[in-house]
Design a protein around this motif. Structure first.
Motif, PDB file in Angstrom:
ATOM      1  N   ARG A   1       5.634  10.537 -12.660  1.00  0.00           N
ATOM      2  CA  ARG A   1       6.032  10.624 -11.117  1.00  0.00           C
ATOM      3  C   ARG A   1       7.250   9.706 -10.914  1.00  0.00           C
ATOM      4  O   ARG A   1       7.311   9.089 -10.166  1.00  0.00           O
ATOM      5  CB  ARG A   1       4.793   9.789 -10.275  1.00  0.00           C
ATOM      6  CG  ARG A   1       3.699  10.953 -10.324  1.00  0.00           C
ATOM      7  CD  ARG A   1       2.523  10.274  -9.234  1.00  0.00           C
ATOM      8  NE  ARG A   1       1.410  10.855  -9.152  1.00  0.00           N
ATOM      9  CZ  ARG A   1       1.253  12.243  -8.429  1.00  0.00           C
ATOM     10  NH1 ARG A   1       2.107  12.572  -7.675  1.00  0.00           N
ATOM     11  NH2 ARG A   1      -0.028  12.822  -8.513  1.00  0.00           N
ATOM     12  N   CYS A   2       8.126   9.919 -11.678  1.00  0.00           N
ATOM     13  CA  CYS A   2       9.682   9.445 -11.628  1.00  0.00           C
ATOM     14  C   CYS A   2      10.655  10.603 -11.837  1.00  0.00           C
ATOM     15  O   CYS A   2      10.324  11.160 -12.806  1.00  0.00           O
ATOM     16  CB  CYS A   2       9.893   8.129 -12.125  1.00  0.00           C
ATOM     17  SG  CYS A   2       9.957   8.303 -13.966  1.00  0.00           S
ATOM     18  N   PRO A   3      11.884  10.843 -11.473  1.00  0.00           N
ATOM     19  CA  PRO A   3      12.903  11.608 -11.692  1.00  0.00           C
ATOM     20  C   PRO A   3      13.338  11.246 -13.448  1.00  0.00           C
ATOM     21  O   PRO A   3      13.526  10.160 -13.675  1.00  0.00           O
ATOM     22  CB  PRO A   3      13.859  11.577 -10.809  1.00  0.00           C
ATOM     23  CG  PRO A   3      13.416  10.876  -9.640  1.00  0.00           C
ATOM     24  CD  PRO A   3      12.130  10.023 -10.230  1.00  0.00           C
TER      25      PRO A   3
ATOM     26  N   LEU B   1       0.616  -1.140   0.023  1.00  0.00           N
ATOM     27  CA  LEU B   1       0.066  -0.048  -0.160  1.00  0.00           C
ATOM     28  C   LEU B   1       0.910   1.374   0.134  1.00  0.00           C
ATOM     29  O   LEU B   1       1.838   1.159   0.485  1.00  0.00           O
ATOM     30  CB  LEU B   1      -0.920   0.065   1.313  1.00  0.00           C
ATOM     31  CG  LEU B   1      -1.701  -1.279   1.435  1.00  0.00           C
ATOM     32  CD1 LEU B   1      -2.506  -1.075   2.893  1.00  0.00           C
ATOM     33  CD2 LEU B   1      -2.915  -1.255   0.363  1.00  0.00           C
ATOM     34  N   TYR B   2       0.484   2.191  -0.434  1.00  0.00           N
ATOM     35  CA  TYR B   2       1.149   3.413  -0.612  1.00  0.00           C
ATOM     36  C   TYR B   2       0.315   4.643  -0.077  1.00  0.00           C
ATOM     37  O   TYR B   2      -0.981   4.821  -0.127  1.00  0.00           O
ATOM     38  CB  TYR B   2       1.459   3.962  -2.052  1.00  0.00           C
ATOM     39  CG  TYR B   2       2.547   3.436  -2.752  1.00  0.00           C
ATOM     40  CD1 TYR B   2       3.522   4.121  -2.810  1.00  0.00           C
ATOM     41  CD2 TYR B   2       2.460   2.277  -3.619  1.00  0.00           C
ATOM     42  CE1 TYR B   2       4.930   3.909  -3.426  1.00  0.00           C
ATOM     43  CE2 TYR B   2       3.640   1.806  -4.131  1.00  0.00           C
ATOM     44  CZ  TYR B   2       4.626   2.610  -3.980  1.00  0.00           C
ATOM     45  OH  TYR B   2       6.105   2.047  -4.633  1.00  0.00           O
ATOM     46  N   VAL B   3       1.003   5.388   0.659  1.00  0.00           N
ATOM     47  CA  VAL B   3       0.466   6.935   1.219  1.00  0.00           C
ATOM     48  C   VAL B   3       0.064   7.508  -0.260  1.00  0.00           C
ATOM     49  O   VAL B   3       0.837   7.535  -1.120  1.00  0.00           O
ATOM     50  CB  VAL B   3       1.348   7.568   1.911  1.00  0.00           C
ATOM     51  CG1 VAL B   3       0.739   8.891   2.053  1.00  0.00           C
ATOM     52  CG2 VAL B   3       1.675   6.900   3.140  1.00  0.00           C
ATOM     53  N   PRO B   4      -1.200   8.021  -0.250  1.00  0.00           N
ATOM     54  CA  PRO B   4      -1.728   8.885  -1.440  1.00  0.00           C
ATOM     55  C   PRO B   4      -0.421   9.817  -1.899  1.00  0.00           C
ATOM     56  O   PRO B   4      -0.120  10.457  -1.150  1.00  0.00           O
ATOM     57  CB  PRO B   4      -2.967   9.577  -1.248  1.00  0.00           C
ATOM     58  CG  PRO B   4      -3.401   8.661  -0.089  1.00  0.00           C
ATOM     59  CD  PRO B   4      -2.238   8.283   0.885  1.00  0.00           C
ATOM     60  N   PRO B   5      -0.302   9.578  -3.419  1.00  0.00           N
ATOM     61  CA  PRO B   5       1.095  10.378  -3.680  1.00  0.00           C
ATOM     62  C   PRO B   5       0.673  11.960  -3.796  1.00  0.00           C
ATOM     63  O   PRO B   5       1.490  12.615  -3.488  1.00  0.00           O
ATOM     64  CB  PRO B   5       1.046  10.177  -5.543  1.00  0.00           C
ATOM     65  CG  PRO B   5      -0.407   9.589  -5.638  1.00  0.00           C
ATOM     66  CD  PRO B   5      -0.821   8.924  -4.406  1.00  0.00           C
ATOM     67  N   GLU B   6      -0.845  12.436  -3.540  1.00  0.00           N
ATOM     68  CA  GLU B   6      -0.959  13.917  -3.690  1.00  0.00           C
ATOM     69  C   GLU B   6      -0.791  14.601  -1.842  1.00  0.00           C
ATOM     70  O   GLU B   6      -0.874  15.570  -1.863  1.00  0.00           O
ATOM     71  CB  GLU B   6      -2.256  14.034  -3.837  1.00  0.00           C
ATOM     72  CG  GLU B   6      -2.687  13.732  -5.292  1.00  0.00           C
ATOM     73  CD  GLU B   6      -3.099  12.420  -5.407  1.00  0.00           C
ATOM     74  OE1 GLU B   6      -3.080  11.557  -4.325  1.00  0.00           O
ATOM     75  OE2 GLU B   6      -3.138  11.691  -6.427  1.00  0.00           O
ATOM     76  N   GLU B   7      -0.562  13.500  -0.974  1.00  0.00           N
ATOM     77  CA  GLU B   7      -0.309  13.758   0.104  1.00  0.00           C
ATOM     78  C   GLU B   7       1.042  13.372   0.908  1.00  0.00           C
ATOM     79  O   GLU B   7       1.154  12.570   1.967  1.00  0.00           O
ATOM     80  CB  GLU B   7      -1.232  13.296   1.174  1.00  0.00           C
ATOM     81  CG  GLU B   7      -2.889  13.870   0.616  1.00  0.00           C
ATOM     82  CD  GLU B   7      -3.801  13.179   1.286  1.00  0.00           C
ATOM     83  OE1 GLU B   7      -3.656  12.336   2.368  1.00  0.00           O
ATOM     84  OE2 GLU B   7      -5.092  13.192   0.860  1.00  0.00           O
TER      85      GLU B   7
ATOM     86  N   LEU C   1       5.724   7.145  -0.141  1.00  0.00           N
ATOM     87  CA  LEU C   1       6.013   6.022   0.715  1.00  0.00           C
ATOM     88  C   LEU C   1       5.137   4.906   0.486  1.00  0.00           C
ATOM     89  O   LEU C   1       3.813   4.998   0.689  1.00  0.00           O
ATOM     90  CB  LEU C   1       5.782   6.283   2.223  1.00  0.00           C
ATOM     91  CG  LEU C   1       5.870   5.364   3.269  1.00  0.00           C
ATOM     92  CD1 LEU C   1       7.201   4.938   3.250  1.00  0.00           C
ATOM     93  CD2 LEU C   1       5.286   5.697   4.708  1.00  0.00           C
ATOM     94  N   GLY C   2       5.714   3.645   0.203  1.00  0.00           N
ATOM     95  CA  GLY C   2       4.946   2.533   0.157  1.00  0.00           C
ATOM     96  C   GLY C   2       5.279   1.566   1.375  1.00  0.00           C
ATOM     97  O   GLY C   2       6.352   1.454   1.959  1.00  0.00           O
TER      98      GLY C   2
END
Length: 326
Positions: free
Chosen positions: A295-297, A226-232, A260-261
């Motif tokens: 969403r990656c460098p 699970l990931y923390v929502p990327p917008e937060e 963060l996953g």
């Protein structure tokens, strides 16, 4: 503080030690951090090799073919994939969990409180560097840098893969702003990619109530990512061993590392239960998805990207950062 050459499970290793912490890495095996030991609490935070032999694996091997212990760095993807960006590298195979965990690293320098190691990419042109530094008696800081050594822009994502020890008293602690999590693995109990669940308690696709901040014993034979929502984005996460009243706190700069996953393995891939706080600069596990979602460098030729992660151990009440993200 001191750095010493030792042997770890038959492999050459470097140990950095203070009165509180002992940290070990094996440069010849992907610069894996094999031990993060709290000397005061008498507690090993990283899973030790449970049953499989400890040693090198073939390049491109599945991640589960290794010993399934310690802290590995993932780059330039977590899931195996084909490089997704049009150009000279398009379609290049990227191994499972990236490639740097399975190849030897070079020891660049050693000082009394730090060790710097590096490795060159095989599938793609880059140099990846990590400095392991004891910031103080109880804090390990990992300073990273990746440089595009090629002639074309390079996309890639980094993620930490620390397989932390998990017991029935382990609790995952996140800032109070986190109220839901994003599913990143197509697993029957958790449904398709993108399904959101409440945190810390959720009802999975089987109708089961699951305490997401707790880890079940390995006979559960299940897992979740699970990931923390990327917008937060958040800037810290912690593990607390409530029975013995000691804890580990990870901190990072969300401007450098936005994601963060949390990988929980309850006997599905490992022989013991583990939890991995996978801080990352890409969202989410597969580079093609991260690239598609921007969403990656992406590094220009010759460009270097730097970031760092700190880990602090302690006993008693958790020292939660007062940063406004509580």
């Amino acid at each position: 503080m001191a750095v010493s050459h030792i042997t770890w499970r038959g492999m050459p290793a470097l140990q950095i030690q203070s009165d509180r912490l002992r940290v070990v890495t094996t440069p010849g095996l992907g610069a894996k951090i094999t031990s993060l030991y709290d000397r005061v609490a008498n507690y090993e935070w990283l899973v030790s090799p449970p049953g499989k032999p400890f040693g090198p694996v073939d390049y491109g091997a599945p991640f589960t073919s290794q010993d399934m212990s310690g802290w590995d760095d993932m780059y330039p993807s977590i899931k195996s994939c084909s490089y997704p960006v049009l150009g000279p590298y398009y379609g290049t195979p990227v191994p499972d969990h990236g490639e740097i965990w399975a190849v030897p690293w070079l020891v660049e320098s050693i000082a009394s409180d730090r060790v710097t190691v590096s490795v060159d990419g095989r599938a793609l042109p880059y140099r990846f560097q990590r400095t392991m530094l004891l910031q103080d008696e109880a804090t390990l800081t990992l300073r990273y840098a990746v440089t595009n050594t090629g002639s074309y822009p390079l996309a890639g994502l980094w993620a930490a893969h620390p397989q932390f020890t998990a017991t029935d008293s382990t609790r995952v602690i996140l800032p109070e702003t986190v109220t839901e999590m994003y599913n990143a693995r197509d697993i029957p109990a958790w449904g398709a990619y993108g399904v959101c669940y409440s945190w810390p308690q959720a009802v999975n696709q089987h109708g089961e109530v699951v305490q997401l901040d707790r880890i079940a014993p390995p006979d559960a034979r299940t897992c979740r990512k699970l990931y923390v929502p990327p917008e937060e984005p958040i800037e810290w996460a912690a593990l607390a061993e409530e029975t013995n009243a000691h804890w580990l706190l990870m901190r990072w700069d969300p401007a450098q590392i936005p994601y963060l996953g949390i990988w929980v393995d309850e006997g599905a891939a490992n022989e013991v239960s583990t939890v991995a706080l996978e801080v990352s600069d890409g969202f989410h596990d597969a580079l093609p998805i991260a690239w598609e979602n921007r969403r990656c460098p992406v590094l220009a030729p010759g460009e270097t990207r730097k970031w760092e992660v700190s880990l602090r151990v302690g006993s008693g009440a958790l020292d939660i950062p007062s940063t406004g993200q509580e």
